[in-house]
Design a protein around this motif. Structure first.
Motif, PDB file in Angstrom:
ATOM      1  N   PHE A 174       0.836  -1.204   0.000  1.00 41.64           N
ATOM      2  CA  PHE A 174       0.000   0.000   0.000  1.00 41.64           C
ATOM      3  C   PHE A 174       0.875   1.259   0.000  1.00 41.64           C
ATOM      4  N   THR A 175       1.892   1.275   0.844  1.00 42.02           N
ATOM      5  CA  THR A 175       2.783   2.435   0.920  1.00 42.02           C
ATOM      6  C   THR A 175       3.478   2.667  -0.411  1.00 42.02           C
ATOM      7  N   ASP A 176       3.955   1.580  -1.043  1.00 42.32           N
ATOM      8  CA  ASP A 176       4.610   1.720  -2.344  1.00 42.32           C
ATOM      9  C   ASP A 176       3.654   2.257  -3.396  1.00 42.32           C
ATOM     10  N   THR A 177       2.426   1.729  -3.413  1.00 39.30           N
ATOM     11  CA  THR A 177       1.454   2.145  -4.420  1.00 39.30           C
ATOM     12  C   THR A 177       1.049   3.599  -4.252  1.00 39.30           C
ATOM     13  N   ILE A 178       0.823   4.025  -3.013  1.00 42.05           N
ATOM     14  CA  ILE A 178       0.445   5.408  -2.754  1.00 42.05           C
ATOM     15  C   ILE A 178       1.570   6.354  -3.169  1.00 42.05           C
ATOM     16  N   GLY A 179       2.805   5.960  -2.871  1.00 39.47           N
ATOM     17  CA  GLY A 179       3.932   6.803  -3.246  1.00 39.47           C
ATOM     18  C   GLY A 179       4.063   6.959  -4.751  1.00 39.47           C
ATOM     19  N   GLN A 180       3.794   5.885  -5.501  1.00 40.32           N
ATOM     20  CA  GLN A 180       3.910   5.930  -6.950  1.00 40.32           C
ATOM     21  C   GLN A 180       2.732   6.625  -7.615  1.00 40.32           C
ATOM     22  N   ALA A 181       1.604   6.723  -6.915  1.00 43.17           N
ATOM     23  CA  ALA A 181       0.426   7.386  -7.497  1.00 43.17           C
ATOM     24  C   ALA A 181       0.688   8.871  -7.739  1.00 43.17           C
ATOM     25  N   ASN A 182       1.471   9.508  -6.864  1.00 38.74           N
ATOM     26  CA  ASN A 182       1.885  10.908  -7.034  1.00 38.74           C
ATOM     27  C   ASN A 182       0.691  11.838  -7.217  1.00 38.74           C
ATOM     28  N   CYS A 199      -4.454  -0.941  -5.647  1.00 40.72           N
ATOM     29  CA  CYS A 199      -3.724  -1.702  -4.628  1.00 40.72           C
ATOM     30  C   CYS A 199      -4.034  -3.188  -4.726  1.00 40.72           C
ATOM     31  N   GLN A 200      -5.282  -3.542  -4.991  1.00 40.61           N
ATOM     32  CA  GLN A 200      -5.650  -4.952  -5.106  1.00 40.61           C
ATOM     33  C   GLN A 200      -4.892  -5.609  -6.261  1.00 40.61           C
ATOM     34  N   GLU A 201      -4.789  -4.910  -7.390  1.00 36.59           N
ATOM     35  CA  GLU A 201      -4.055  -5.463  -8.529  1.00 36.59           C
ATOM     36  C   GLU A 201      -2.574  -5.660  -8.190  1.00 36.59           C
ATOM     37  N   VAL A 202      -2.006  -4.721  -7.449  1.00 38.56           N
ATOM     38  CA  VAL A 202      -0.590  -4.815  -7.100  1.00 38.56           C
ATOM     39  C   VAL A 202      -0.338  -5.942  -6.107  1.00 38.56           C
ATOM     40  N   MET A 203      -1.256  -6.143  -5.156  1.00 38.49           N
ATOM     41  CA  MET A 203      -1.049  -7.119  -4.088  1.00 38.49           C
ATOM     42  C   MET A 203      -1.388  -8.550  -4.492  1.00 38.49           C
ATOM     43  N   GLN A 204      -2.256  -8.736  -5.471  1.00 37.30           N
ATOM     44  CA  GLN A 204      -2.737 -10.078  -5.792  1.00 37.30           C
ATOM     45  C   GLN A 204      -1.610 -11.065  -6.099  1.00 37.30           C
ATOM     46  N   PRO A 205      -0.596 -10.702  -6.894  1.00 43.10           N
ATOM     47  CA  PRO A 205       0.488 -11.682  -7.140  1.00 43.10           C
ATOM     48  C   PRO A 205       1.207 -12.109  -5.864  1.00 43.10           C
ATOM     49  N   GLU A 206       1.355 -11.195  -4.905  1.00 43.82           N
ATOM     50  CA  GLU A 206       2.011 -11.545  -3.641  1.00 43.82           C
ATOM     51  C   GLU A 206       1.179 -12.554  -2.859  1.00 43.82           C
ATOM     52  N   PHE A 207      -0.132 -12.370  -2.838  1.00 44.55           N
ATOM     53  CA  PHE A 207      -1.017 -13.318  -2.167  1.00 44.55           C
ATOM     54  C   PHE A 207      -0.991 -14.666  -2.881  1.00 44.55           C
ATOM     55  N   GLY A 208      -0.991 -14.625  -4.217  1.00 42.98           N
ATOM     56  CA  GLY A 208      -1.045 -15.867  -4.996  1.00 42.98           C
ATOM     57  C   GLY A 208       0.157 -16.768  -4.787  1.00 42.98           C
ATOM     58  N   ARG A 209       1.286 -16.203  -4.392  1.00 45.39           N
ATOM     59  CA  ARG A 209       2.493 -17.019  -4.204  1.00 45.39           C
ATOM     60  C   ARG A 209       2.350 -18.033  -3.078  1.00 45.39           C
ATOM     61  N   VAL A 210       1.424 -17.795  -2.152  1.00 38.09           N
ATOM     62  CA  VAL A 210       1.221 -18.735  -1.047  1.00 38.09           C
ATOM     63  C   VAL A 210      -0.179 -19.362  -1.107  1.00 38.09           C
ATOM     64  N   GLY A 211      -0.828 -19.287  -2.286  1.00 37.07           N
ATOM     65  CA  GLY A 211      -2.110 -19.963  -2.472  1.00 37.07           C
ATOM     66  C   GLY A 211      -3.321 -19.204  -1.991  1.00 37.07           C
ATOM     67  N   ILE A 212      -3.214 -17.873  -1.826  1.00 33.19           N
ATOM     68  CA  ILE A 212      -4.323 -17.057  -1.332  1.00 33.19           C
ATOM     69  C   ILE A 212      -4.798 -16.134  -2.444  1.00 33.19           C
ATOM     70  N   GLU A 213      -6.098 -15.973  -2.549  1.00 34.78           N
ATOM     71  CA  GLU A 213      -6.685 -15.020  -3.488  1.00 34.78           C
ATOM     72  C   GLU A 213      -7.219 -13.818  -2.721  1.00 34.78           C
ATOM     73  N   LEU A 214      -6.752 -12.626  -3.066  1.00 28.08           N
ATOM     74  CA  LEU A 214      -7.254 -11.392  -2.467  1.00 28.08           C
ATOM     75  C   LEU A 214      -8.545 -11.026  -3.195  1.00 28.08           C
TER      76      LEU A 214
END
Length: 377
Positions: A174-182, A199-214
């Protein structure tokens, strides 16, 4: 006696073998089915209900995953486990395996938030501190990966345990995404829907790596210090309000405060006087042309009128448009015979090009070389 009870317990688990899990909690994600020495009788019944998945693990290695349904556990529907175990002891011999029931329903209204404020850079307000919080929803979409990579040997895994990991991940991304939104700082609170989707689009791959769907991610509030809120509010008002009215309003407020702070009648009069002077000064600064002496009385001296703008003329020579030139230059061109009475002239405000002789203020050109009549005797 103890040996007899041990044998009896073992035999009872071998001959009555139904593997199922009835979830009576709201927060359990993974439940390990407890068996005596983890032994499962061949042809045992496996019941997997809707919203569940059964994961078989053999000696730490993923063996089989069963979706909702009723199964008879034998060599036909346990091909991977059969290969791993070898079935060395015959058709009815028990085998050992750990069975994990994974809750695949949607876990909703999970809370997240920034524990500490984080810094953002804004062009107008410089470095600012903001906080944010909201909710998210998730489900387990790859039970095998989740059990192997996250759960391990935990016999009772709850959403509290996984949430601690997910919250850290959410805040970082979230912090990274907000900073890049400018975005301008005042627009973050007004664009929470768009930011949530990003944010959901950015985070989904991170969740998917451990078998979780955001499934859903919501930003409910983006907050900032009260001093910054007031500054942003004032800044937004400056864009909307008439500056003269704003100055008068602030002067009136200053006059009111001055009257309150001064003690006694004389002090109140002094405070009101200072307020009137301040009101006049601020009004004069915001509208210099309308400035008048205190009390609204005009003085004997009046300001001169503004200097009139110089009229510029276009003229035509040999079919070519020339100019613009001022009146004096046009007069010189006429005297030098560069233009004549029939030359076309145009200035701002005229609808069409007009011959010089028909332009009222230029008619004196025509008689400039003609002497006046002789005086009579």
């Amino acid at each position: 006696m103890d040996l007899f009870n041990e044998i009896k317990k073992k035999l009872s688990h071998e001959f009555i073998d139904i593997i199922e899990w009835l979830d009576n909690t709201d927060d359990t994600i993974v439940h390990r089915f407890e068996r005596y020495q983890n032994e499962i009788k061949n042809n045992a019944k496996l019941i997997v209900r809707e919203g569940q998945t059964a994961v078989f693990v053999n000696e730490g290695q993923l063996a089989d995953v069963f979706k909702p349904g009723t199964y008879t556990l034998n060599t036909k529907n346990l091909p991977i486990l059969t290969t791993l175990k070898g079935w060395k002891y015959g058709f009815d011999s028990p085998f050992k395996a750990e069975v994990y029931f994974v809750n695949t329903r949607l876990f909703t209204d999970e809370k997240w938030g920034t524990k500490n404020p984080f810094m953002l850079s804004d062009e107008r307000f410089g470095l600012v501190e903001i906080r944010a919080f909201g909710t998210y929803s998730f489900r387990i979409n790859d039970p095998g990966k989740f059990v192997v990579d996250v759960v391990g040997t935990d016999g009772h895994f709850t959403n509290y345990e996984v949430n601690e990991h997910l919250k850290s991940l959410i805040v970082t991304r979230f912090t990274d995404t907000i900073g890049q939104a400018n975005l301008p700082i005042e627009l973050y609170a007004a664009n929470t829907t768009e930011l949530s989707e990003t944010c959901q689009e950015v985070m989904q791959p991170e969740f998917g790596r451990v078998g979780i769907e955001l499934e859903r991610f919501y930003i409910e509030n983006v907050s900032m210090p009260e001093e910054l809120k007031k500054e942003i509010f004032e800044y937004s008002r400056l864009d909307k309000l008439d500056m003269t009215k704003l100055a008068q309003f602030k002067a009136a407020k200053a006059m009111e405060e001055a009257a309150k702070n001064e003690g006694g009648t004389a002090g109140a009069g002094m405070g009101m006087g200072m307020g009137f002077v301040l009101a006049q000064q601020m009004g004069n600064m915001m509208n210099p042309q309308a400035a008048q002496p205190f009390g609204g009385q005009t003085s004997g001296a009046t300001a001169p009128p503004p200097i009139p703008a110089q009229v510029m003329y276009h003229y035509a020579v040999n079919g070519q448009q020339m100019g613009p030139v001022p009146f004096e230059k046009l007069q010189e061109l006429f005297a030098a015979r560069t233009i004549n009475k029939d030359s076309l002239i145009w200035k701002q405000g005229m609808q069409n090009w007009t011959a010089l002789k028909d332009v009222d203020e230029l008619k004196p050109f025509l008689g400039s070389n003609t002497p006046p009549p002789l005086p009579t005797s």
